[in-house]
Enzyme design. Structure first.
Site, short mmCIF file in Angstrom:
data_model
loop_
_atom_site.label_atom_id
_atom_site.label_comp_id
_atom_site.label_asym_id
_atom_site.label_seq_id
_atom_site.Cartn_x
_atom_site.Cartn_y
_atom_site.Cartn_z
N GLU A 17 -13.62 -11.85 -2.68
CA GLU A 17 -12.72 -12.00 -3.83
C GLU A 17 -11.40 -12.61 -3.39
O GLU A 17 -10.80 -13.43 -4.11
CB GLU A 17 -12.49 -10.63 -4.47
CG GLU A 17 -11.69 -10.69 -5.76
CD GLU A 17 -11.62 -9.35 -6.45
OE1 GLU A 17 -10.67 -9.16 -7.24
OE2 GLU A 17 -12.50 -8.50 -6.21
N GLU A 33 -9.65 1.13 -6.16
CA GLU A 33 -10.23 0.90 -7.49
C GLU A 33 -11.72 0.54 -7.37
O GLU A 33 -12.56 1.06 -8.11
CB GLU A 33 -9.48 -0.21 -8.21
CG GLU A 33 -10.09 -0.66 -9.52
CD GLU A 33 -9.98 -2.15 -9.76
OE1 GLU A 33 -11.01 -2.80 -10.03
OE2 GLU A 33 -8.85 -2.67 -9.66
N HIS A 34 -12.06 -0.32 -6.43
CA HIS A 34 -13.46 -0.71 -6.22
C HIS A 34 -14.29 0.48 -5.74
O HIS A 34 -15.41 0.70 -6.22
CB HIS A 34 -13.54 -1.83 -5.18
CG HIS A 34 -13.30 -3.19 -5.74
ND1 HIS A 34 -14.22 -4.20 -5.65
CD2 HIS A 34 -12.24 -3.72 -6.40
CE1 HIS A 34 -13.75 -5.30 -6.23
NE2 HIS A 34 -12.54 -5.03 -6.69
N HIS A 90 -6.10 -1.79 -4.73
CA HIS A 90 -7.21 -2.52 -5.33
C HIS A 90 -8.54 -2.10 -4.68
O HIS A 90 -9.57 -1.96 -5.35
CB HIS A 90 -6.99 -4.02 -5.16
CG HIS A 90 -8.00 -4.86 -5.84
ND1 HIS A 90 -8.31 -6.14 -5.43
CD2 HIS A 90 -8.80 -4.63 -6.91
CE1 HIS A 90 -9.25 -6.65 -6.21
NE2 HIS A 90 -9.56 -5.75 -7.11
#
Length: 841
Positions: free
Chosen positions: A136, A58-59, A55
C-alpha cells in the site's frame, strides 16, 4: 428519548457511564442499519519512532479477535450479508464503519466491538500484514494527492507532525522487535477505550433499542478518560512557490492556506466556502475560470484539521493557458475570495447552502448520515449562523492578507530530496508575477432544482418501453433508468464523451438537489440513471433531455481534450480505472481502447435517429407519472421494448489498456460471465461467489501477499452478469496473477468435489432470504429491477433466482465451480499489461 423527523436535526450526544459518547439516529423508513465508531487517535498520536503504527493497528484489528476468528469476523460477516464496511486512519482519529440489513445489526456490532477491545494481534499475522502495508505504501507513493500533501509538509515547521511521515512501510514497522510490540500494545491500551471513542448508530430500530445497543457497546469496551494531546504550533517555515515532479498525472496547481488559533466554527465556515468554490453554477468561480481558458476544475479540500489549526487547499486542474499563466490563476482565486467575503452575498448563498445540506441529508443512506454527523463541520438546523459567518470573515481575511503556499505539480524535472517517507522530487522557486485582470465577478446563479416544485398529476398513458414499478417509497425518493441501443451500429465513443462533458455541471447541480445523476457508456448502449429526491427528477430529466438533443457546439470541441483513450492516469488507483473501463469494453469485440474520432452535431442527430430506448421508474407516487411522461415526450430515439438477453461464448479475450512509464504496479481483472442465462445458473453462481469471496481474499492477499488490492464478487456490467476477480500487485506480473487465480479456482473446485460438507445449505438459504431487495430499500430494489431488465429478464427475476437458491444441491455448486474454472461462459481479462501468450484473442 426525544427524536425528530427533521433530517437536519443534529442528533444529541449522550455520555454513558464508562465515558463512551453516543449519538443515535432512529430511521423508521430504512431497512438498513449502520454503525460508525470513531477512536479519537490517529497517525499523529503514534510513537514518532514507528511511523504508520496507527494505520498498521487498524489493519490488524480485522485479523481475528477473542470471540471471533478472522473467518467469522466483521469483514466476512458484513460482506456475506450484502453489507458494506471500511476503516480509515486519519491524523487525529481512526474510523470503523459498516452498514448491513437491520436484522443482522447486533451481530455485526458485537464483532466490531470484540475486534477493537480484544484483538489477537498474532505475530505471524503481523508479519503478513506488514507486507500488505508495504504494498500500500508503494501504491500511495504514486498517488498525486498524497505526494502533493507530503510536499506541502516540507514547508511546515519540522516540530509539527504535519511535516512528518506517517504512512508506514516495511522499514518503519519492525514487528520482530520487542520495543515495537510494547509500543503497539501500549497505543492500543491508551486509545482503544471508551473515553477516547465516539459511537454513532442508525437504523429502523426504536430509540430505546438503539440506546440498549449503545449500552451494550459501552459494556464491551474498557472504561477510560479522554486524552487530547496538544499539537505544537502549525506554521510555515517557508513562503512562496514550490514545484513537485509528477510524471504520469494531469498537471495541477495548489494554493495552500495554514491556520492556527482560529475560531471554533472555522471547519463549518470552510465547508460553506467549499460549496461555492466548487460551484459549477453560471457566474461562479469555476465557470469563469473555465471560460477564460485557465482551469478545468477547482475544489477545496482540507488535508489536515485538529482543534483550532489546519491546512486548507484550493486545488485546480489548469488548462494549457493556465499552466503558462499560473500567477494569473492564483491571483484570480485570491481576488474571487475577496469578492465572495463581501457581506452582500451572505443571505442568499447561506440559504442555498442550507437547502443543499438539508436535501442531501434527506436522501442519504444511514451510513452516509453517520459519516456526516461525526464531522466537526457538519451543518445542522441548530448551527450558529452568526458564528459561522464571523469565522468565514476571519478565514477569508487571513487567506487574502497573507501570501499562501503555491504548489505546481507537473512533469518538470526536479531534484530528489532527502526524505524519510514518500520519495519526492521537488524544489522551491521564485514567485511569479500575475497579469492583473478585472474579472467583474458575479454571485453564482441559484440552483433551480433545489426549490422548484413539480405540478403533480397522473399520466393518461405511459410509453410502452417504460416499466413502472411500485410501491411508492416512504422516504420520498425515486429512481429512473433509461437505456439507448442503436440499430445503425455502435456510435462513436466521441459522441458519448461530448454528451458526458456537457452534462458535468448538471451532475453537480443534481447532486446538490439530492439526485445522483449518472451517464454511462457500456459498449453497446448508453445508460442514464437518476436516483434520489423524487420531486426533482422530472425537472432534471427534462433539462438533461434538452442538452442531449442539442448540446452546444463547444461540447464537441472540449470532447477531444477529455475523451478516454488507452492512457491510464497516475493519480487514480489502477483497479478502479480498469473497473470503470470494463463495461464498455465487454460490448464490441475490441482488444484495446482507442482514441475516439472527433464527433459533431450532424453525427449526433444521425445517431439519435437510429436509437431505441427502454426505461424503468421505481418508487414514484402515481401522481408523479404525469411529469415524468411529459419529460419523456422529448426523449431522443424511439420507445421500443427491446430484448436484451446476451449469449456468452467460451472464448478467452484479453483486453489491454496502455500503462505509463513510472507506474510499477500491475492490475488485472478477470470477468467470468455466466454460461447460461437462467435463474438456476445464476443462483448457483451467486452462492458460489459468496463462498469464493473470503477464500480468494485470504489466499491472494494474506497468504501470497500479492498486494493490498484483492477482491472477488458477483457483478453485472451492462447486460452481462458473472463473477469478477481483481488484483493489483507491485511484485507480480499479469501472467503470474492469472496463474494464481487459475490455481485458486482449481484447488477450490477440488475442495468442493472432495468434501460435500463444503456446500453450506445454510449459506444457500441465507443467500435466498437476502437476495430479493427489501421493499424499503429503494436503491437496492431499483438497481435489482433494472439489472433484471438489462439482462433480458422480467422484474420478478430476483424472486426466481431466490427460489432456485433454496433448491440448490451440492452437485450444483460443484458443476458451477467446474464451469467457472473451465471458462464455459468465456473469460475476459482487462489489464494494463499485454496478453502472456497467443491463446488469448
Amino acid at each position: 428519548m426525544p427524536t425528530s423527523a427533521d433530517p437536519a436535526q443534529r442528533p444529541a450526544q449522550l455520555a454513558l457511564a464508562n465515558g463512551l459518547r453516543v449519538r443515535l439516529l432512529p430511521q423508521r423508513a430504512s431497512s438498513q442499519a449502520a454503525a460508525l465508531l470513531r477512536v479519537h487517535a490517529g497517525s499523529h498520536d503514534a510513537p514518532t519512532d514507528y511511523p504508520g503504527l496507527a494505520h498498521f493497528l487498524e489493519h490488524l484489528l480485522f485479523l481475528g479477535s477473542r470471540d471471533y476468528p478472522a473467518a467469522d469476523g466483521l469483514m466476512p460477516f458484513v460482506q456475506g450479508h450484502g453489507g458494506q464496511l471500511n476503516a480509515s486512519t486519519r491524523e487525529r482519529h481512526t474510523d470503523f464503519f459498516f452498514q448491513i440489513p437491520a436484522r443482522h445489526f447486533e451481530h455485526a456490532l458485537l464483532r466490531l466491538l470484540d475486534m477493537l477491545a480484544h484483538p489477537l494481534l498474532d505475530p505471524d499475522a503481523q508479519l503478513r500484514e506488514r507486507e500488505v502495508l508495504h504494498a500500500e505504501f508503494h501504491a500511495r507513493a504514486q498517488d498525486a494527492e498524497t505526494l502533493c500533501d507530503a510536499a506541502l509538509g516540507r514547508a511546515m515547521a519540522p516540530a509539527h507532525p504535519f511535516s512528518g511521515f506517517h504512512a508506514g512501510n516495511r522499514e518503519t514497522l519492525p514487528v520482530e522487535d520487542h520495543a515495537f510490540q510494547q509500543a503497539l500494545f501500549g497505543y492500543h491500551r491508551r486509545f482503544y477505550q471508551a473515553g477516547q471513542i465516539e459511537l454513532l448508530l442508525a437504523g429502523p430500530q426504536t430509540p430505546e433499542i438503539l440506546l440498549q445497543l449503545a449500552e451494550l457497546a459501552a459494556a464491551k469496551l474498557p472504561a477510560g478518560r479522554v486524552a487530547s494531546p496538544q499539537a505544537p504550533a502549525l506554521c510555515k517555515t517557508k513562503d512562496g512557490w514550490l514545484r513537485l515532479q509528477l510524471d504520469s498525472v494531469q498537471p495541477r496547481l495548489l494554493i495552500a492556506f495554514v491556520f492556527d488559533g482560529v475560531r471554533e466554527q472555522s471547519p463549518a465556515a470552510l465547508d460553506y466556502l467549499g460549496v461555492w468554490v466548487e460551484s459549477q453554477a453560471p457566474g461562479g468561480l469555476a465557470q469563469q475560470l473555465r471560460e477564460a481558458g485557465l482551469c478545468r476544475s477547482v475544489k477545496l479540500r482540507v488535508p489536515y484539521w485538529y482543534e483550532d489549526q489546519g491546512v486548507a487547499v484550493i486545488e485546480m486542474l489548469p488548462m494549457e493557458k493556465g499552466n503558462d499563466e499560473r500567477a494569473t490563476l492564483v491571483d484570480a482565486v485570491l481576488d474571487w475570495l475577496r469578492f465572495f467575503s463581501e457581506g452582500a452575498h451572505w443571505p442568499s448563498c447561506w440559504e442555498d447552502y442550507r437547502l443543499i445540506r438539508r436535501r442531501n441529508l434527506q436522501v442519504a443512506e444511514p451510513l452516509a448520515q453517520l459519516r456526516y454527523w461525526v464531522e466537526p463541520w457538519a451543518w445542522g438546523a441548530d448551527s450558529d449562523e452568526a458564528g459561522i459567518r464571523q469565522a468565514l470573515a476571519a478565514i477569508t481575511r487571513q487567506v487574502t492578507d497573507y501570501a499562501p503556499l503555491v504548489l505546481t505539480a507537473d512533469a518538470t524535472v526536479c531534484p530528489i530530496i532527502d526524505t524519510e517517507g514518500f520519495p519526492l522530487r521537488m524544489a522551491f522557486e521564485a514567485a511569479l508575477q500575475p497579469n492583473r485582470i478585472d474579472w467583474e465577478w458575479q454571485q453564482p446563479a441559484r440552483n433551480p432544482w433545489l426549490s422548484g416544485e413539480v405540478a403533480r398529476h397522473e399520466a393518461r398513458g405511459l410509453p410502452t418501453a417504460l416499466s413502472w414499478s411500485g410501491p411508492q417509497d416512504k422516504g420520498g425518493q425515486g429512481a429512473l433508468f433509461l437505456r439507448w441501443q442503436f440499430t445503425g451500429g455502435l456510435p462513436s465513443s466521441s459522441l458519448w464523451h461530448a454528451l458526458a462533458h456537457v452534462i458535468r455541471p448538471s451532475i453537480w447541480a443534481a447532486h446538490q438537489a439530492g439526485v445522483a445523476l449518472q451517464f454511462d457508456d457500456v459498449g453497446d448502449a448508453w445508460l442514464l440513471r437518476l436516483e434520489g429526491f423524487a420531486e426533482a427528477i422530472p425537472t432534471i430529466l427534462g433539462d438533461i433531455i434538452a442538452l442531449f438533443a442539442a448540446p452546444p457546439a463547444t461540447a464537441f470541441i472540449e470532447d477531444s481534450r477529455h475523451a478516454d483513450n488507452d492512457t491510464l492516469r497516475g493519480d487514480t488507483m489502477l483497479l478502479r480505472q480498469l473497473l470503470d473501463r470494463l463495461p464498455r469494453m465487454l460490448g464490441p469485440a475490441v482488444t484495446t481502447l482507442n482514441s475516439p474520432v472527433q464527433a459533431d452535431s450532424a453525427e449526433l442527430t444521425k445517431t439519435w435517429q437510429c436509437a431505441i430506448w427502454q426505461g424503468l421508474a421505481v418508487g414514484f407516487a402515481e401522481d408523479m407519472s404525469g411529469p415524468i411522461a411529459h419529460a419523456l415526450e422529448a426523449l431522443p430515439g424511439r420507445s421500443v421494448l427491446a430484448n436484451s438477453a446476451v449469449t456468452n461464448t467460451p472464448h478467452k479475450r484479453w483486453l489491454s489498456v496502455g500503462n505509463q512509464a513510472p507506474r510499477d504496479d500491475t492490475a488485472l481483472l478477470l470477468f467470468c460471465p455466466l454460461p447460461a442465462i437462467t435463474p438456476e445458473c445464476e443462483a448457483a453462481w451467486r452462492v458460489l461467489a459468496k463462498q469464493l469471496e473470503g477464500a480468494f481474499y485470504r489466499r491472494l492477499r494474506s497468504e501470497l501477499q500479492l498486494g493490498y488490492a484483492v477482491f472477488s464478487r458477483f457483478s453485472q456490467f451492462g447486460s452481462r452478469t458473472g463473477i469478477v476477480f481483481g488484483v493489483q500487485s507491485p511484485t507480480a506480473s499479469a501472467a503470474q496473477i492469472l496463474e494464481h487465480i487459475e490455481a485458486f479456482l482449481s484447488s477450490f473446485r477440488e475442495k468442493l468435489a472432495e468434501d460435500t460438507a463444503a456446500f453450506s445449505e445454510q449459506l444457500a438459504r441465507e443467500a435466498a432470504n437476502t437476495h430479493v431487495a427489501d421493499e424499503m430499500d429503494l436503491r437496492a430494489r431499483a438497481s435489482q429491477a433494472w439489472q433484471s431488465l438489462m439482462s433480458g429478464h422480467e422484474i420478478d427475476h430476483p424472486q426466481q433466482v431466490a427460489a432456485a437458491m433454496r433448491a440448490l444441491k451440492p452437485h450444483d455448486l460443484t458443476a458451477a465451480s467446474e464451469a467457472l474454472r473451465r471458462g464455459t461462459g468465456g473469460w475476459v481479462v482487462l489489464s494494463n499489461a499485454a496478453a502472456p501468450n497467443m491463446s488469448w484473442t
